[in-house]
Design a protein around this motif. Structure first.
Motif, mmCIF file in Angstrom:
data_model
loop_
_atom_site.group_PDB
_atom_site.id
_atom_site.type_symbol
_atom_site.label_atom_id
_atom_site.label_comp_id
_atom_site.label_asym_id
_atom_site.label_seq_id
_atom_site.Cartn_x
_atom_site.Cartn_y
_atom_site.Cartn_z
ATOM 1 N N ILE A 213 -2.324 1.240 -4.333
ATOM 2 C CA ILE A 213 -2.751 0.506 -3.073
ATOM 3 C C ILE A 213 -1.990 -0.840 -3.176
ATOM 4 C CG2 ILE A 213 -4.651 -0.916 -1.990
ATOM 5 C CD1 ILE A 213 -6.437 1.469 -3.103
ATOM 6 N N ASP A 214 -1.887 -1.402 -4.461
ATOM 7 C CA ASP A 214 -1.060 -2.869 -4.554
ATOM 8 C C ASP A 214 0.482 -2.623 -4.002
ATOM 9 O OD1 ASP A 214 -1.268 -5.583 -5.530
ATOM 10 O OD2 ASP A 214 0.496 -4.657 -6.781
ATOM 11 N N LEU A 215 0.976 -1.419 -4.471
ATOM 12 C CA LEU A 215 2.293 -1.173 -4.057
ATOM 13 C C LEU A 215 2.453 -1.039 -2.566
ATOM 14 C CD1 LEU A 215 5.267 -0.586 -4.838
ATOM 15 C CD2 LEU A 215 4.631 1.866 -5.135
ATOM 16 N N CYS A 216 1.707 -0.337 -1.873
ATOM 17 C CA CYS A 216 1.568 -0.312 -0.523
ATOM 18 C C CYS A 216 1.368 -1.569 0.471
ATOM 19 C CB CYS A 216 0.445 0.700 -0.005
ATOM 20 S SG CYS A 216 0.584 2.401 -0.347
ATOM 21 N N ALA A 217 0.598 -2.559 -0.171
ATOM 22 C CA ALA A 217 0.459 -3.896 0.161
ATOM 23 C C ALA A 217 1.558 -4.697 0.074
ATOM 24 C CB ALA A 217 -0.843 -4.637 -0.251
ATOM 25 N N ARG A 218 2.242 -4.557 -1.107
ATOM 26 C CA ARG A 218 3.253 -5.338 -1.300
ATOM 27 C C ARG A 218 4.733 -5.056 -0.467
ATOM 28 N NH1 ARG A 218 3.193 -8.895 -6.060
ATOM 29 N NH2 ARG A 218 1.242 -8.467 -7.117
ATOM 30 N N MET A 219 4.735 -3.604 -0.169
ATOM 31 C CA MET A 219 6.046 -3.134 0.203
ATOM 32 C C MET A 219 5.852 -3.108 2.052
ATOM 33 S SD MET A 219 8.127 -2.631 -2.159
ATOM 34 C CE MET A 219 9.366 -1.792 -1.310
ATOM 35 N N LEU A 220 4.699 -3.108 2.179
ATOM 36 C CA LEU A 220 4.532 -2.983 3.974
ATOM 37 C C LEU A 220 3.901 -4.205 4.384
ATOM 38 C CD1 LEU A 220 3.233 0.827 3.800
ATOM 39 C CD2 LEU A 220 5.664 -0.102 4.232
ATOM 40 N N CYS A 221 3.236 -5.124 3.620
ATOM 41 C CA CYS A 221 2.519 -6.210 4.409
ATOM 42 C C CYS A 221 2.865 -7.549 4.041
ATOM 43 C CB CYS A 221 0.952 -5.889 4.165
ATOM 44 S SG CYS A 221 0.380 -4.422 4.765
ATOM 45 N N ASP A 222 2.880 -8.526 4.910
ATOM 46 C CA ASP A 222 2.892 -9.825 4.712
ATOM 47 C C ASP A 222 1.532 -10.470 4.534
ATOM 48 O OD1 ASP A 222 5.942 -9.818 4.648
ATOM 49 O OD2 ASP A 222 5.710 -9.516 6.573
ATOM 50 N N SER A 223 1.526 -11.584 3.835
ATOM 51 C CA SER A 223 0.425 -12.501 3.764
ATOM 52 C C SER A 223 -0.147 -12.796 5.299
ATOM 53 C CB SER A 223 0.636 -13.786 3.117
ATOM 54 O OG SER A 223 -0.786 -14.493 2.748
ATOM 55 N N GLY A 224 -1.568 -12.412 5.411
ATOM 56 C CA GLY A 224 -1.805 -12.805 6.772
ATOM 57 C C GLY A 224 -1.801 -11.625 7.752
ATOM 58 N N ASP A 225 -1.344 -10.550 7.456
ATOM 59 C CA ASP A 225 -1.421 -9.342 8.142
ATOM 60 C C ASP A 225 -3.050 -8.892 8.212
ATOM 61 O OD1 ASP A 225 1.081 -9.441 8.870
ATOM 62 O OD2 ASP A 225 1.769 -7.892 7.522
ATOM 63 N N GLN A 226 -3.083 -8.041 9.098
ATOM 64 C CA GLN A 226 -4.480 -7.386 8.959
ATOM 65 C C GLN A 226 -4.755 -6.071 8.457
ATOM 66 O OE1 GLN A 226 -6.941 -6.450 12.922
ATOM 67 N NE2 GLN A 226 -7.363 -8.448 12.711
ATOM 68 N N ALA A 227 -5.652 -5.778 7.613
ATOM 69 C CA ALA A 227 -5.942 -4.558 7.405
ATOM 70 C C ALA A 227 -7.326 -3.898 7.724
ATOM 71 C CB ALA A 227 -5.961 -4.452 5.741
ATOM 72 N N TRP A 228 -7.539 -2.907 8.170
ATOM 73 C CA TRP A 228 -8.636 -2.125 8.738
ATOM 74 C C TRP A 228 -9.390 -1.683 7.468
ATOM 75 C CZ3 TRP A 228 -8.395 0.123 14.312
ATOM 76 C CH2 TRP A 228 -8.119 -0.758 15.263
ATOM 77 N N MET A 229 -10.638 -1.927 7.185
ATOM 78 C CA MET A 229 -11.232 -1.028 6.067
ATOM 79 C C MET A 229 -12.666 -0.227 6.550
ATOM 80 S SD MET A 229 -9.961 -1.154 2.918
ATOM 81 C CE MET A 229 -11.400 -1.132 2.023
#
Length: 504
Positions: A207-223
């Motif tokens: 999950i950490d790899l996905c967040a680092r490779m696809l998202c920038d700080s402040g992006d929205q994630a739906w949970m």
């Protein structure tokens, strides 16, 4: 400080050292270094001669000489001709008070010493130090795992000195990825190439790899809400803004077509939602895939326990249903084998494969090739399939025992959902109860009951209840613990409702 006082000080500290006797040289080194750092042996002060100090301490002179020599090399001591061995004059004349040897005190504002990210992680911490017994959710019975076979495969790959397995890897062990591609094609109706698969150290790293490779700080994630706390912790630590989306009996409740949506990442467990166990309906799946494509969003499909199903039907993966490549599939061996293995894998769209392999190597440095080689053979030789066939039967019976024990006693005070797969059952209270207080009371009695309310991010959507794992304990233990739990629930229900019976 005169010589006799220095001698007494060293002797007293050495006498209370935990390492004295078993590791004499290490104990002497630690004692002298601590006395110097704390300023109790001041800068420039002479140390006792080795012969005399050795006699006082009851150790060999050669051992003490080696300690002095090591402290000389490290710069704590200096040797001056005619003056013997001194505490180095390059050290401060006195140590600051905060450096004195003591157990660190805890302060109310300890969190301010952490980074914002660190403070956020500790504030929302939900992991438990207790990982076994009644009723830890998500824990398999490791006693059922065929460790003799696993040891044989590990030993085989070590014995033949396959030196390529001792090096770093790039994306994971090739034969394991090939075996996984075949396994997923048969078990999850997924078509993917080995190149699209990356092997990682557990689902949190994935999950950490996905967040680092696809998202920038402040992006929205739906949970999903309720949802898996571990995923939200990792995503929040990467600076993502978590948007909780309610879950109903069809899965994640998505906004109607055409409604504004701004997620960059959508984390979902469609085949067995955690913790409710709900299976996402086909219409919701199609709606989710359309939403991801329309909004240029990525979907992480967490398929954490799909292999442990108690019905004969295979629920296809979201990855296999997708028309466009917007889904990243996450699988793990923590439930099917044993949690300490810490091996998981991602199946990424072809367009992301090379970038993810590079990112994985740059961020984490891959290894554990011997275990990956053993795992490839474990799957290919049919051992995983045989193990899953065996534990499904055992876990299903344990699930049934727990359901009977809880529902026969509590009746309409509770309701449940899911139960068609996985290692836990969620129970919703039909009347509001303080499930956190219940959890704390049971924990004091040695029973883990995860409060359902802790899985919710939106207070307006929150329901009280309990999440109970059944796989890691035998039927008798489960029945005994369940009876104790039911008594506490009934007592708390009467207390919280002024003595009135809690019936629907």
């Amino acid at each position: 400080m005169d010589k006799s006082l220095r001698m007494d000080l060293i002797r007293d500290r050495f006498a209370t050292s935990e390492l004295r006797g078993s590791r004499t040289q290490a104990a002497l080194h630690l004692v002298l270094r601590r006395l110097i750092l704390d300023g109790e042996l001041p800068s420039g002060s002479p140390l006792p001669p080795t012969r005399r100090l050795a006699g006082e301490l009851g150790v060999s002179r050669s051992t003490l000489v080696r300690v002095y020599e090591q402290l000389l090399v490290e710069g704590y001591l200096q040797s001056r001709g005619g003056s013997g061995t001194l505490v180095s004059e390059a050290l401060p004349a006195s140590a600051p008070a905060c450096a004195r040897w003591s157990r660190p005190a805890r302060h109310a504002n300890d969190a301010t010493r952490l980074s914002r990210r660190g403070s956020e992680i500790t504030l929302h911490a939900s992991s438990s130090r207790i990982q076994g017994g009644a009723f830890v959710p998500g824990a398999p019975d490791v006693g059922l795992f065929p460790f003799a076979t696993w040891r044989r495969l590990l030993a085989k790959n070590i014995r033949f000195e396959q030196r390529h397995l001792a090096r770093y890897s790039h994306g994971g062990y090739g034969p394991l990825k090939a075996v996984l591609a075949d396994y997923l094609r048969a078990s999850r109706r997924m078509s993917c190439s080995p190149r699209q698969i990356l092997i990682l150290n557990g689902s949190h790293q994935a999950i950490d790899l996905c967040a680092r490779m696809l998202c920038d700080s402040g992006d929205q994630a739906w949970m999903e809400d309720p949802g898996y706390w571990g995923a939200s912790t990792v995503l929040r630590a990467n600076g993502l803004q978590i948007a909780p989306i309610p879950v109903d009996d069809e899965g994640m409740s998505l906004p109607p077509p055409g409604a504004p949506a701004t997620p960059r990442l959508i984390f979902v467990s469609p085949s067995s939602q955690y913790p409710t166990g709900v299976v996402m309906s086909l219409s919701r799946r199609m709606q989710l895939l359309d939403l991801a494509e329309t909004n240029d969003a990525w979907v992480i499909e967490d398929d954490y326990d799909n292999e442990i199903r108690y019905h004969p039907y295979t629920i296809g993966s979201l990855f296999g249903q997708a028309r466009s490549q917007r889904v990243i599939y996450l699988g793990t061996f923590s439930k099917t084998m044993f949690p300490g293995l810490r091996l998981a894998y991602l199946v990424v769209p072809e367009a992301l494969a090379e970038a993810f392999a590079i990112g994985n190597a740059e961020l984490y440095r891959e290894g554990r090739m011997i275990e990956q080689a053993a795992l490839a053979e474990f799957i290919d030789e049919g051992h995983l399939g045989a193990h899953l066939k065996r534990v499904r039967t055992i876990y299903q019976e344990r699930r049934n025992v727990l359901r009977r024990a809880i529902e026969s006693r509590l009746g309409n005070l509770v309701s449940t959902s899911g139960g068609l797969a996985g290692l836990h059952l969620p129970y919703f209270f039909s009347h509001p109860l303080d499930d956190i207080a219940l959890s704390n009371e049971m924990l004091a009695a040695g029973i883990v009951v995860r409060p359902l309310s802790m899985y919710y991010a939106d207070a307006a959507n929150c329901r009280s209840g309990m999440v109970l794992g059944f796989a890691a304990i035998d039927a008798q233990t489960s029945e005994t613990a369940a009876a104790q739990l039911c008594r506490v629930v009934e007592r708390r229900c009467r207390r919280e409702h002024d003595g009135k019976p809690c019936t629907a």
